[in-house]
Design a protein around this motif. Structure first.
Motif, PDB file in Angstrom:
ATOM      1  N   SER A  69      47.327  50.489  40.847  1.00  0.00           N
ATOM      2  CA  SER A  69      46.920  51.525  39.893  1.00  0.00           C
ATOM      3  C   SER A  69      45.435  51.857  39.974  1.00  0.00           C
ATOM      4  O   SER A  69      44.635  51.095  40.523  1.00  0.00           O
ATOM      5  N   GLN A  70      45.082  52.972  39.369  1.00  0.00           N
ATOM      6  CA  GLN A  70      43.679  53.343  39.215  1.00  0.00           C
ATOM      7  C   GLN A  70      42.963  52.361  38.282  1.00  0.00           C
ATOM      8  O   GLN A  70      41.768  52.129  38.431  1.00  0.00           O
ATOM      9  N   GLY A  71      43.703  51.774  37.333  1.00  0.00           N
ATOM     10  CA  GLY A  71      43.114  50.787  36.440  1.00  0.00           C
ATOM     11  C   GLY A  71      42.595  49.583  37.204  1.00  0.00           C
ATOM     12  O   GLY A  71      41.513  49.073  36.912  1.00  0.00           O
ATOM     13  N   PHE A  72      43.355  49.140  38.210  1.00  0.00           N
ATOM     14  CA  PHE A  72      42.909  48.006  39.026  1.00  0.00           C
ATOM     15  C   PHE A  72      41.669  48.388  39.820  1.00  0.00           C
ATOM     16  O   PHE A  72      40.709  47.612  39.889  1.00  0.00           O
ATOM     17  N   ALA A  73      41.654  49.587  40.394  1.00  0.00           N
ATOM     18  CA  ALA A  73      40.480  50.040  41.157  1.00  0.00           C
ATOM     19  C   ALA A  73      39.253  50.091  40.251  1.00  0.00           C
ATOM     20  O   ALA A  73      38.149  49.694  40.656  1.00  0.00           O
ATOM     21  N   ARG A  74      39.428  50.549  39.029  1.00  0.00           N
ATOM     22  CA  ARG A  74      38.304  50.626  38.081  1.00  0.00           C
ATOM     23  C   ARG A  74      37.839  49.217  37.686  1.00  0.00           C
ATOM     24  O   ARG A  74      36.645  48.967  37.587  1.00  0.00           O
ATOM     25  N   TRP A  75      38.787  48.292  37.459  1.00  0.00           N
ATOM     26  CA  TRP A  75      38.453  46.906  37.137  1.00  0.00           C
ATOM     27  C   TRP A  75      37.589  46.306  38.235  1.00  0.00           C
ATOM     28  O   TRP A  75      36.559  45.704  37.973  1.00  0.00           O
ATOM     29  N   ARG A  76      38.011  46.498  39.497  1.00  0.00           N
ATOM     30  CA  ARG A  76      37.250  45.921  40.603  1.00  0.00           C
ATOM     31  C   ARG A  76      35.884  46.583  40.739  1.00  0.00           C
ATOM     32  O   ARG A  76      34.909  45.938  41.092  1.00  0.00           O
ATOM     33  N   ALA A  77      35.791  47.876  40.445  1.00  0.00           N
ATOM     34  CA  ALA A  77      34.495  48.558  40.510  1.00  0.00           C
ATOM     35  C   ALA A  77      33.539  48.017  39.443  1.00  0.00           C
ATOM     36  O   ALA A  77      32.338  47.883  39.692  1.00  0.00           O
ATOM     37  N   LEU A  78      34.064  47.697  38.279  1.00  0.00           N
ATOM     38  CA  LEU A  78      33.230  47.169  37.191  1.00  0.00           C
ATOM     39  C   LEU A  78      32.842  45.712  37.421  1.00  0.00           C
ATOM     40  O   LEU A  78      31.672  45.346  37.300  1.00  0.00           O
ATOM     41  N   ALA A  79      33.812  44.875  37.733  1.00  0.00           N
ATOM     42  CA  ALA A  79      33.569  43.433  37.806  1.00  0.00           C
ATOM     43  C   ALA A  79      33.224  42.945  39.203  1.00  0.00           C
ATOM     44  O   ALA A  79      32.481  41.969  39.350  1.00  0.00           O
ATOM     45  N   GLY A  80      33.749  43.596  40.215  1.00  0.00           N
ATOM     46  CA  GLY A  80      33.598  43.136  41.592  1.00  0.00           C
ATOM     47  C   GLY A  80      32.175  42.874  42.051  1.00  0.00           C
ATOM     48  O   GLY A  80      31.942  41.877  42.756  1.00  0.00           O
ATOM     49  N   PRO A  81      31.196  43.704  41.687  1.00  0.00           N
ATOM     50  CA  PRO A  81      29.832  43.441  42.144  1.00  0.00           C
ATOM     51  C   PRO A  81      29.253  42.099  41.674  1.00  0.00           C
ATOM     52  O   PRO A  81      28.283  41.617  42.239  1.00  0.00           O
ATOM     53  N   HIS A  82      29.860  41.500  40.659  1.00  0.00           N
ATOM     54  CA  HIS A  82      29.371  40.226  40.129  1.00  0.00           C
ATOM     55  C   HIS A  82      30.032  39.020  40.796  1.00  0.00           C
ATOM     56  O   HIS A  82      29.577  37.896  40.621  1.00  0.00           O
ATOM     57  N   PHE A  83      31.102  39.243  41.565  1.00  0.00           N
ATOM     58  CA  PHE A  83      31.842  38.153  42.197  1.00  0.00           C
ATOM     59  C   PHE A  83      31.000  37.502  43.290  1.00  0.00           C
ATOM     60  O   PHE A  83      30.491  38.176  44.182  1.00  0.00           O
ATOM     61  N   ALA A  84      30.889  36.180  43.251  1.00  0.00           N
ATOM     62  CA  ALA A  84      30.232  35.439  44.323  1.00  0.00           C
ATOM     63  C   ALA A  84      31.223  35.141  45.447  1.00  0.00           C
ATOM     64  O   ALA A  84      30.816  34.875  46.573  1.00  0.00           O
ATOM     65  N   ALA A  85      32.510  35.187  45.137  1.00  0.00           N
ATOM     66  CA  ALA A  85      33.588  34.950  46.097  1.00  0.00           C
ATOM     67  C   ALA A  85      34.822  35.670  45.573  1.00  0.00           C
ATOM     68  O   ALA A  85      34.895  35.992  44.382  1.00  0.00           O
ATOM     69  N   PRO A  86      35.786  35.922  46.434  1.00  0.00           N
ATOM     70  CA  PRO A  86      37.020  36.547  45.937  1.00  0.00           C
ATOM     71  C   PRO A  86      37.682  35.658  44.879  1.00  0.00           C
ATOM     72  O   PRO A  86      37.689  34.428  45.015  1.00  0.00           O
ATOM     73  N   PRO A  87      38.230  36.261  43.822  1.00  0.00           N
ATOM     74  CA  PRO A  87      38.916  35.475  42.795  1.00  0.00           C
ATOM     75  C   PRO A  87      40.109  34.722  43.386  1.00  0.00           C
ATOM     76  O   PRO A  87      40.758  35.198  44.317  1.00  0.00           O
ATOM     77  N   GLN A  88      40.369  33.548  42.842  1.00  0.00           N
ATOM     78  CA  GLN A  88      41.558  32.783  43.193  1.00  0.00           C
ATOM     79  C   GLN A  88      42.575  33.040  42.097  1.00  0.00           C
ATOM     80  O   GLN A  88      42.311  32.762  40.920  1.00  0.00           O
ATOM     81  N   VAL A  89      43.727  33.595  42.473  1.00  0.00           N
ATOM     82  CA  VAL A  89      44.711  34.043  41.486  1.00  0.00           C
ATOM     83  C   VAL A  89      46.024  33.292  41.674  1.00  0.00           C
ATOM     84  O   VAL A  89      46.486  33.093  42.799  1.00  0.00           O
ATOM     85  N   GLU A  90      46.583  32.880  40.553  1.00  0.00           N
ATOM     86  CA  GLU A  90      47.927  32.306  40.565  1.00  0.00           C
ATOM     87  C   GLU A  90      48.655  32.763  39.311  1.00  0.00           C
ATOM     88  O   GLU A  90      48.045  33.216  38.342  1.00  0.00           O
ATOM     89  N   HIS A  91      49.975  32.649  39.358  1.00  0.00           N
ATOM     90  CA  HIS A  91      50.821  33.025  38.229  1.00  0.00           C
ATOM     91  C   HIS A  91      51.556  31.783  37.747  1.00  0.00           C
ATOM     92  O   HIS A  91      52.076  31.018  38.562  1.00  0.00           O
ATOM     93  N   VAL A  92      51.586  31.594  36.434  1.00  0.00           N
ATOM     94  CA  VAL A  92      52.246  30.432  35.845  1.00  0.00           C
ATOM     95  C   VAL A  92      53.186  30.884  34.737  1.00  0.00           C
ATOM     96  O   VAL A  92      53.053  31.989  34.205  1.00  0.00           O
ATOM     97  N   TYR A  93      54.136  30.015  34.417  1.00  0.00           N
ATOM     98  CA  TYR A  93      55.017  30.261  33.287  1.00  0.00           C
ATOM     99  C   TYR A  93      55.155  28.966  32.493  1.00  0.00           C
ATOM    100  O   TYR A  93      54.997  27.872  33.038  1.00  0.00           O
TER     101      TYR A  93
END
Length: 98
Positions: A69-93
């Motif tokens: 989505s465009q929402g994800f692109a906007r999220w990465r544009a806002l937060a991405g410049p602050h990332f020192a490394a790519p986020p580590q993502v997992e899904h849990v239940y």
């Protein structure tokens, strides 16, 4: 329900700017199809480490619908410049709950 846990390391000294960027981006998550809510947590022991926890109806609501989505692109544009490394993502239940 599935919880996405994104561990995010940011550049030292940019904590305030990162938190402001996430605050601006939070509505993008909350407006996304299948999103049930989101929280940002900061590590006490490692102050440049955050965990973004987003609750989704299904994994696909995150990995397919939101990431495409465009929402994800906007999220990465806002937060991405602050990332020192790519986020580590997992899904849990939940397997145990009170």
């Amino acid at each position: 329900m599935i919880t996405e846990i994104a561990q995010i390391e940011i550049h030292p000294g940019r904590e305030k700017e990162f938190e402001e960027a996430v605050a601006k981006a939070l509505p993008l998550f909350l407006e996304a199809d299948g999103c049930e809510g989101a929280d940002l947590h900061r590590s006490v022991e490692h102050p440049t480490r955050y965990r973004l926890m987003v609750r989704w109806e299904t994994v696909e609501h995150h990995t397919v619908a939101f990431r495409g989505s465009q929402g994800f692109a906007r999220w990465r544009a806002l937060a991405g410049p602050h990332f020192a490394a790519p986020p580590q993502v997992e899904h849990v239940y939940p397997v145990l709950a009170p």
